[in-house]
Design a protein around this motif. Structure first.
Motif, PDB file in Angstrom:
ATOM      1  N   THR A   1       0.470  -1.164  -0.261  1.00 17.39           N
ATOM      2  CA  THR A   1      -0.290  -0.114  -0.190  1.00 17.39           C
ATOM      3  C   THR A   1       0.900   1.343  -0.186  1.00 17.39           C
ATOM      4  O   THR A   1       0.595   2.189  -0.655  1.00 17.39           O
TER       5      THR A   1
ATOM      6  N   GLN B   1       0.315   4.248  -3.339  1.00 17.65           N
ATOM      7  CA  GLN B   1      -0.112   5.591  -2.678  1.00 17.65           C
ATOM      8  C   GLN B   1       1.154   6.448  -3.118  1.00 17.65           C
ATOM      9  O   GLN B   1       1.051   7.263  -3.297  1.00 17.65           O
TER      10      GLN B   1
ATOM     11  N   ARG C   1       1.387   6.472  -6.855  1.00 13.11           N
ATOM     12  CA  ARG C   1       0.554   7.498  -7.510  1.00 13.11           C
ATOM     13  C   ARG C   1       0.619   8.936  -7.383  1.00 13.11           C
ATOM     14  O   ARG C   1       0.248  10.253  -8.602  1.00 13.11           O
ATOM     15  N   GLU C   2       1.668   9.150  -5.978  1.00 10.38           N
ATOM     16  CA  GLU C   2       1.974  10.794  -5.938  1.00 10.38           C
ATOM     17  C   GLU C   2       2.740  10.632  -7.308  1.00 10.38           C
ATOM     18  O   GLU C   2       2.768  12.312  -7.422  1.00 10.38           O
TER      19      GLU C   2
END
Length: 376
Positions: free
Chosen positions: A181, A185, A188-189
Motif C-alpha cells: 500500500t 500510494q 500514485r503521487e
C-alpha cells in the motif's frame, strides 16, 4: 387463566434463579468490556515498520525524482496527516473532540512508524526478467520488497492518444499488504506530480483543481436540524435485529431445553395431572417471554447508555423502543411456539438439534437481508 399464570411464574422464577442464567446474562457485557480493553492491544500495529529496498526502471526519466520525494519519510508523514485530517472532517463532532490535539499520536498508533524505503534506479534498458531474481535474494540487513517498471507513456501519452500508461509492480512472496500500500500510494503521487510538471502544473495547483472537500450534510426533521451521522441509519437496523435475535434465542432455547428435559425426567406427567397441556404450554411460553423481556431491557439500557455517553442520544427516536417490543412479542410468540413444538415432538436433544436447523435458517433471514432492509 390462573393456572397459566402460575405456570408462567414458576417458569420465570426457575429460570431467573438459575446460576447458569445469571452467568449467561453477564457474559456478553463482560465480553464487550474485555474486547474494549484488549482490542487496542491486539490490533496494535506500532511494532511493524515498512522498510526495505525498492528498484525502479524508469524509461521516462521523470518519475524517479518525484518518487524519491514521495518516499521521503517527512513526505509520508505529511501524507498520513492529510488523510487523517480529511477523515476527521467527515467524522461526528464527538470523534473530533476525542481526537483533540493527539492527532499525530493517533496516526502513529493506527498506521505504525513512518516507512523507510530505499530507492535504487536501474538503467532504462535493464532486463526485467533478470531483475526479478533480485527479489528472491533477501537477507536480514536488506529486504528486497519491490521492483517497479514504469511504462514509457506513463508521464506523456503516446502521440495522438489521450490515455496515460501506468507501471508494473513485482513483489516477493508473502509481502505485507501495508508495504504494498505504501509503495502504491507513493507511486500514485509521483506519477501525478510528474505528469503535472510535464504540463507545467505544480502539485499545489493540481491539488486545488482535483480536491473537493466533502461537507457534512444536515438532517432536517419536523422540529429540529442536526448534523448527519454517517452509518447511524445502517447500524440501527442491525442493532434492532441483534436485539430481537438475542431475545428470541434466550427464551426459545430455554423453552426447547426445558420441554425436552421435563419429558425425559417424566416431570411433565406430574404437571399434566394438575393443568391441561394448553395451559402448561401457554404458561411456559409467557414465563420465558418475561425472561427474554428482562434480557432485552438490559441490552436496551446498555445501548442507550452508550448513545448518551457519545452525545448521540438526540439521533435516537425513543418510539423505536415501542416498535422493538411489538416486533419482539410477535417474533417470540412465533418462534417460541415452534421451538416448544420441536421439544414436544422429540425425546432427546440430539433429535431436537436436527429439527432446529430449519428454524435457525428462518431466524437468520433478517441478518441475510439487513443491507436492503436498512437502505429502504
Amino acid at each position: 387463566m390462573k393456572r397459566v399464570f402460575l405456570v408462567a411464574v414458576r417458569e420465570f422464577v426457575v429460570t431467573v434463579s438459575n446460576r447458569a442464567f445469571i452467568v449467561g446474562l453477564l457474559v456478553m457485557p463482560v465480553l464487550i468490556a474485555m474486547f474494549a480493553v484488549l482490542g487496542p492491544r491486539l490490533f496494535n500495529f506500532r511494532d511493524f515498520k515498512v522498510e526495505g529496498d525498492v528498484r525502479i526502471i524508469d524509461p521516462t526519466g521523470l518519475v524517479v525524482p518525484q518518487l524519491r520525494t514521495a518516499l521521503d519519510a517527512r513526505r509520508i508523514a505529511a501524507r498520513r496527516a492529510e488523510v487523517t485530517q480529511r477523515a476527521l472532517q467527515n467524522a461526528p463532532p464527538v470523534v473530533r473532540e476525542l481526537a483533540g490535539n493527539r492527532g499525530n499520536q493517533a496516526i502513529q498508533t493506527a498506521l505504525g512508524p513512518v516507512p523507510e524505503l530505499r530507492l535504487e534506479e536501474l538503467p532504462r534498458n535493464a532486463d526485467i526478467q533478470k531483475e526479478k531474481t533480485w527479489l528472491l535474494e533477501n537477507d536480514d540487513a536488506h529486504k528486497h520488497i519491490a521492483l517497479i517498471a514504469i511504462h514509457p507513456n506513463a508521464v506523456l501519452p503516446a502521440g495522438g492518444e489521450l490515455e496515460y500508461g501506468t507501471y508494473d509492480l513485482f513483489v516477493p512472496a508473502n509481502l505485507d499488504d501495508r508495504s504494498d500500500t505504501e509503495i502504491q500510494q507513493s507511486l500514485r503521487e509521483a506519477l501525478i506530480s510528474a505528469r503535472g510538471e510535464a504540463q507545467s502544473l505544480n502539485r499545489e495547483r493540481i491539488n486545488a483543481i482535483i480536491q473537493v472537500p466533502r461537507v457534512r450534510s444536515v438532517t432536517v426533521t419536523a422540529g429540529d436540524e442536526r448534523q448527519t451521522v454517517r452509518g447511524f441509519n445502517i447500524a440501527l437496523p442491525v442493532s434492532v435485529a441483534a436485539l430481537l435475535f438475542i431475545g428470541v434465542m434466550t427464551g426459545g432455547q430455554a423453552l426447547l431445553t426445558s420441554t425436552v428435559e421435563e419429558k425425559s425426567n417424566r416431570v411433565i406427567e406430574v404437571l399434566l395431572s394438575a393443568v391441561s397441556p394448553m395451559e402448561l404450554m401457554a404458561g411456559k411460553l409467557i414465563g420465558q417471554m418475561v425472561v427474554s423481556l428482562l434480557v432485552l431491557a438490559l441490552y436496551i439500557a446498555m445501548g442507550l447508555t452508550v448513545l448518551t455517553s457519545l452525545s448521540m442520544f438526540g439521533l435516537f427516536n425513543p418510539w423505536l423502543i415501542l416498535y422493538v417490543l411489538i416486533f419482539f412479542i410477535i417474533m417470540y410468540l412465533v418462534f417460541g411456539s415452534l421451538m416448544m413444538a420441536v421439544g414436544a415432538a422429540v425425546n432427546e436433544m440430539r433429535e431436537a438439534q436436527a429439527l432446529m436447523m430449519p428454524l435457525m435458517l428462518i431466524l437468520m433471514i433478517p441478518w441475510i437481508l439487513w443491507m436492503p432492509i436498512s437502505r429502504n
